[in-house]
Structure formats: structure tokens, C-alpha cells
Scaffold this motif. Structure first.
Motif, PDB file in Angstrom:
ATOM      1  N   ALA A  27     -35.817-121.258 -13.683  1.00  0.00           N
ATOM      2  CA  ALA A  27     -34.927-122.413 -13.774  1.00  0.00           C
ATOM      3  C   ALA A  27     -33.581-122.011 -14.366  1.00  0.00           C
ATOM      4  O   ALA A  27     -32.537-122.515 -13.964  1.00  0.00           O
ATOM      5  CB  ALA A  27     -35.569-123.514 -14.604  1.00  0.00           C
ATOM      6  N   GLU A  28     -33.593-121.084 -15.359  1.00  0.00           N
ATOM      7  CA  GLU A  28     -32.351-120.653 -15.992  1.00  0.00           C
ATOM      8  C   GLU A  28     -31.561-119.704 -15.101  1.00  0.00           C
ATOM      9  O   GLU A  28     -30.333-119.705 -15.108  1.00  0.00           O
ATOM     10  CB  GLU A  28     -32.633-119.940 -17.328  1.00  0.00           C
ATOM     11  N   LYS A  29     -32.276-118.854 -14.364  1.00  0.00           N
ATOM     12  CA  LYS A  29     -31.633-117.846 -13.518  1.00  0.00           C
ATOM     13  C   LYS A  29     -32.385-117.787 -12.188  1.00  0.00           C
ATOM     14  O   LYS A  29     -33.260-116.947 -11.983  1.00  0.00           O
ATOM     15  CB  LYS A  29     -31.661-116.496 -14.232  1.00  0.00           C
ATOM     16  N   PRO A  30     -32.054-118.690 -11.247  1.00  0.00           N
ATOM     17  CA  PRO A  30     -32.780-118.732  -9.984  1.00  0.00           C
ATOM     18  C   PRO A  30     -32.439-117.545  -9.075  1.00  0.00           C
ATOM     19  O   PRO A  30     -31.497-116.800  -9.325  1.00  0.00           O
ATOM     20  CB  PRO A  30     -32.330-120.050  -9.350  1.00  0.00           C
ATOM     21  N   ARG A  31     -33.215-117.402  -8.016  1.00  0.00           N
ATOM     22  CA  ARG A  31     -33.066-116.291  -7.078  1.00  0.00           C
ATOM     23  C   ARG A  31     -32.199-116.726  -5.899  1.00  0.00           C
ATOM     24  O   ARG A  31     -32.423-117.771  -5.295  1.00  0.00           O
ATOM     25  CB  ARG A  31     -34.457-115.873  -6.582  1.00  0.00           C
ATOM     26  N   GLY A  93     -24.995-127.143 -11.482  1.00  0.00           N
ATOM     27  CA  GLY A  93     -25.004-126.582 -12.826  1.00  0.00           C
ATOM     28  C   GLY A  93     -25.569-125.174 -12.911  1.00  0.00           C
ATOM     29  O   GLY A  93     -25.952-124.724 -13.988  1.00  0.00           O
ATOM     30  N   ILE A  94     -25.619-124.457 -11.798  1.00  0.00           N
ATOM     31  CA  ILE A  94     -26.146-123.092 -11.770  1.00  0.00           C
ATOM     32  C   ILE A  94     -24.978-122.124 -11.934  1.00  0.00           C
ATOM     33  O   ILE A  94     -24.003-122.201 -11.198  1.00  0.00           O
ATOM     34  CB  ILE A  94     -26.877-122.816 -10.437  1.00  0.00           C
ATOM     35  N   GLU A  95     -25.094-121.229 -12.923  1.00  0.00           N
ATOM     36  CA  GLU A  95     -24.023-120.267 -13.170  1.00  0.00           C
ATOM     37  C   GLU A  95     -24.458-118.826 -12.935  1.00  0.00           C
ATOM     38  O   GLU A  95     -23.649-117.989 -12.558  1.00  0.00           O
ATOM     39  CB  GLU A  95     -23.515-120.412 -14.607  1.00  0.00           C
ATOM     40  N   ARG A  96     -25.737-118.517 -13.199  1.00  0.00           N
ATOM     41  CA  ARG A  96     -26.232-117.154 -13.035  1.00  0.00           C
ATOM     42  C   ARG A  96     -27.418-117.148 -12.078  1.00  0.00           C
ATOM     43  O   ARG A  96     -28.258-118.046 -12.128  1.00  0.00           O
ATOM     44  CB  ARG A  96     -26.667-116.561 -14.370  1.00  0.00           C
ATOM     45  N   VAL A  97     -27.473-116.141 -11.214  1.00  0.00           N
ATOM     46  CA  VAL A  97     -28.572-115.995 -10.266  1.00  0.00           C
ATOM     47  C   VAL A  97     -29.025-114.538 -10.231  1.00  0.00           C
ATOM     48  O   VAL A  97     -28.314-113.643 -10.671  1.00  0.00           O
ATOM     49  CB  VAL A  97     -28.182-116.442  -8.838  1.00  0.00           C
ATOM     50  N   VAL A  98     -30.211-114.328  -9.669  1.00  0.00           N
ATOM     51  CA  VAL A  98     -30.724-113.002  -9.364  1.00  0.00           C
ATOM     52  C   VAL A  98     -30.546-112.821  -7.863  1.00  0.00           C
ATOM     53  O   VAL A  98     -30.941-113.692  -7.087  1.00  0.00           O
ATOM     54  CB  VAL A  98     -32.218-112.886  -9.739  1.00  0.00           C
ATOM     55  N   PHE A  99     -29.934-111.717  -7.432  1.00  0.00           N
ATOM     56  CA  PHE A  99     -29.626-111.519  -6.019  1.00  0.00           C
ATOM     57  C   PHE A  99     -30.779-110.814  -5.316  1.00  0.00           C
ATOM     58  O   PHE A  99     -31.190-109.729  -5.714  1.00  0.00           O
ATOM     59  CB  PHE A  99     -28.347-110.696  -5.870  1.00  0.00           C
ATOM     60  N   ASP A 100     -31.316-111.443  -4.272  1.00  0.00           N
ATOM     61  CA  ASP A 100     -32.385-110.875  -3.443  1.00  0.00           C
ATOM     62  C   ASP A 100     -31.788-110.596  -2.077  1.00  0.00           C
ATOM     63  O   ASP A 100     -31.481-111.510  -1.325  1.00  0.00           O
ATOM     64  CB  ASP A 100     -33.538-111.873  -3.346  1.00  0.00           C
ATOM     65  N   LEU A 113     -21.186-111.648   1.300  1.00  0.00           N
ATOM     66  CA  LEU A 113     -21.717-112.930   0.841  1.00  0.00           C
ATOM     67  C   LEU A 113     -21.833-112.935  -0.682  1.00  0.00           C
ATOM     68  O   LEU A 113     -21.427-113.893  -1.347  1.00  0.00           O
ATOM     69  CB  LEU A 113     -23.076-113.199   1.486  1.00  0.00           C
ATOM     70  N   GLY A 114     -22.339-111.860  -1.252  1.00  0.00           N
ATOM     71  CA  GLY A 114     -22.450-111.770  -2.706  1.00  0.00           C
ATOM     72  C   GLY A 114     -21.091-111.769  -3.386  1.00  0.00           C
ATOM     73  O   GLY A 114     -20.894-112.434  -4.408  1.00  0.00           O
ATOM     74  N   ASP A 115     -20.160-111.026  -2.819  1.00  0.00           N
ATOM     75  CA  ASP A 115     -18.803-110.979  -3.398  1.00  0.00           C
ATOM     76  C   ASP A 115     -18.110-112.332  -3.311  1.00  0.00           C
ATOM     77  O   ASP A 115     -17.394-112.732  -4.221  1.00  0.00           O
ATOM     78  CB  ASP A 115     -17.958-109.915  -2.703  1.00  0.00           C
ATOM     79  N   GLY A 116     -18.317-113.031  -2.203  1.00  0.00           N
ATOM     80  CA  GLY A 116     -17.730-114.365  -2.049  1.00  0.00           C
ATOM     81  C   GLY A 116     -18.278-115.332  -3.087  1.00  0.00           C
ATOM     82  O   GLY A 116     -17.537-116.161  -3.626  1.00  0.00           O
ATOM     83  N   ALA A 117     -19.561-115.217  -3.381  1.00  0.00           N
ATOM     84  CA  ALA A 117     -20.166-116.084  -4.401  1.00  0.00           C
ATOM     85  C   ALA A 117     -19.598-115.769  -5.784  1.00  0.00           C
ATOM     86  O   ALA A 117     -19.361-116.669  -6.584  1.00  0.00           O
ATOM     87  CB  ALA A 117     -21.676-115.914  -4.400  1.00  0.00           C
ATOM     88  N   ARG A 118     -19.331-114.497  -6.044  1.00  0.00           N
ATOM     89  CA  ARG A 118     -18.773-114.101  -7.345  1.00  0.00           C
ATOM     90  C   ARG A 118     -17.311-114.470  -7.456  1.00  0.00           C
ATOM     91  O   ARG A 118     -16.846-114.859  -8.518  1.00  0.00           O
ATOM     92  CB  ARG A 118     -18.906-112.592  -7.529  1.00  0.00           C
ATOM     93  N   GLY A 121     -16.060-117.724  -8.835  1.00  0.00           N
ATOM     94  CA  GLY A 121     -16.173-117.908 -10.271  1.00  0.00           C
ATOM     95  C   GLY A 121     -17.360-118.731 -10.697  1.00  0.00           C
ATOM     96  O   GLY A 121     -17.616-118.920 -11.884  1.00  0.00           O
ATOM     97  N   ALA A 122     -18.132-119.238  -9.750  1.00  0.00           N
ATOM     98  CA  ALA A 122     -19.262-120.102 -10.093  1.00  0.00           C
ATOM     99  C   ALA A 122     -20.522-119.298 -10.376  1.00  0.00           C
ATOM    100  O   ALA A 122     -21.297-119.659 -11.249  1.00  0.00           O
ATOM    101  CB  ALA A 122     -19.534-121.085  -8.969  1.00  0.00           C
ATOM    102  N   LEU A 123     -20.744-118.206  -9.653  1.00  0.00           N
ATOM    103  CA  LEU A 123     -21.973-117.444  -9.787  1.00  0.00           C
ATOM    104  C   LEU A 123     -21.710-116.052 -10.318  1.00  0.00           C
ATOM    105  O   LEU A 123     -20.680-115.444  -9.999  1.00  0.00           O
ATOM    106  CB  LEU A 123     -22.685-117.327  -8.433  1.00  0.00           C
ATOM    107  N   SER A 124     -22.650-115.542 -11.080  1.00  0.00           N
ATOM    108  CA  SER A 124     -22.590-114.149 -11.505  1.00  0.00           C
ATOM    109  C   SER A 124     -23.992-113.588 -11.420  1.00  0.00           C
ATOM    110  O   SER A 124     -24.972-114.284 -11.654  1.00  0.00           O
ATOM    111  CB  SER A 124     -22.054-114.031 -12.924  1.00  0.00           C
ATOM    112  N   PHE A 125     -24.056-112.306 -11.045  1.00  0.00           N
ATOM    113  CA  PHE A 125     -25.348-111.605 -10.998  1.00  0.00           C
ATOM    114  C   PHE A 125     -25.116-110.137 -11.169  1.00  0.00           C
ATOM    115  O   PHE A 125     -24.033-109.651 -11.184  1.00  0.00           O
ATOM    116  CB  PHE A 125     -26.139-111.869  -9.722  1.00  0.00           C
TER     117      PHE A 125
END
Length: 125
Positions: A27-31, A93-100, A113-118, A121-125
Motif C-alpha cells: 500500500a505504501e509502495k505499490p508495484r 496520493g501515490i508518490e513511490r512505486v516499485v518498477f516491474d 515509460l519509466g523516465d516519463g513517470a519520473r 515529478g509524481a513518481l519515484s523508484f
């Protein structure tokens, strides 16, 4: 005679299973999982503990296809898809994810896709 396409798919699935042994979303760091075909790309953010998809984006949806029509190239389109997913994640409200990466190499459209998400400024992994 060997079926190279089938063998290649099996190798990717083997890599994906190997990665999934270690990558787990909470829940804190979804995939954030990526789907890629020759023509389309999609991504989801999943909470593996509850087994639910929190948000998703795919290039097959009509809303996204209208936006992607003006963008040339699959890599540039993938970067835009990452930004769209990050916007949806920010709303939830999701700020951090684990990248699969789904057994794919982290390069080309997967990396875009990963770079675009980063970048958004909303997501970091």
C-alpha cells in the motif's frame, strides 16, 4: 524445427518470474508493471497485498489514442504514457512505486515509460 517466437516468449516469462520473486508492491509502495507488445504499451500500478489495481493507462484506450495521434514514434508515445500514469498516481496520493519491467530489458520503450513517470515529478523508484 524450433519455434523461435515461442522460445523467446518463454525466456521473457522466465525472466519475469525471476524478477517477481523479489518485487512486491504494498500500500505504501505499490508495484508499477509494464505491458508491451509490438504495437501497444500499457502500465498499471498494483497493490499486491490487497490484490487491486490502483490506476492504469494503456495505448489502446480511445482517450489516450487521441492524445498519442500527434506524437510521432513509439518511444515518445511511451514517455507520454508514463506522464499520464504519474498524473493518475498523483491524484490517488501515490508518490513511490516499485518498477516491474515484466521481463523486458530496461531500455527503449520500457525505459521511456519509466523516465516519463519520473519526469512529471509524481513518481519515484
Amino acid at each position: 524445427m524450433r519455434d523461435w517466437a515461442k522460445e523467446k516468449r518463454e525466456q521473457r516469462l522466465r525472466r519475469h518470474r525471476r524478477v517477481r520473486k523479489r518485487v512486491m508492491g504494498s500500500a505504501e509502495k505499490p508495484r508499477m508493471v509494464v505491458f508491451r507488445s509490438n504495437r501497444h504499451i500499457g502500465a498499471q500500478i498494483i497493490d499486491d497485498v490487497q490484490g487491486i489495481t490502483l490506476c492504469s493507462v494503456t495505448s489502446t484506450s480511445h482517450d489516450v489514442q487521441k492524445e498519442l495521434k500527434d506524437i510521432k514514434g513509439k518511444v515518445a508515445q511511451s514517455r507520454h504514457m508514463g506522464k499520464l500514469l504519474a498524473e493518475q498516481a498523483r491524484e490517488k496520493g501515490i508518490e513511490r512505486v516499485v518498477f516491474d519491467r515484466g521481463g523486458h530489458r530496461y531500455h527503449g520503450r520500457i525505459k521511456a515509460l519509466g523516465d516519463g513517470a519520473r519526469e512529471s515529478g509524481a513518481l519515484s523508484f
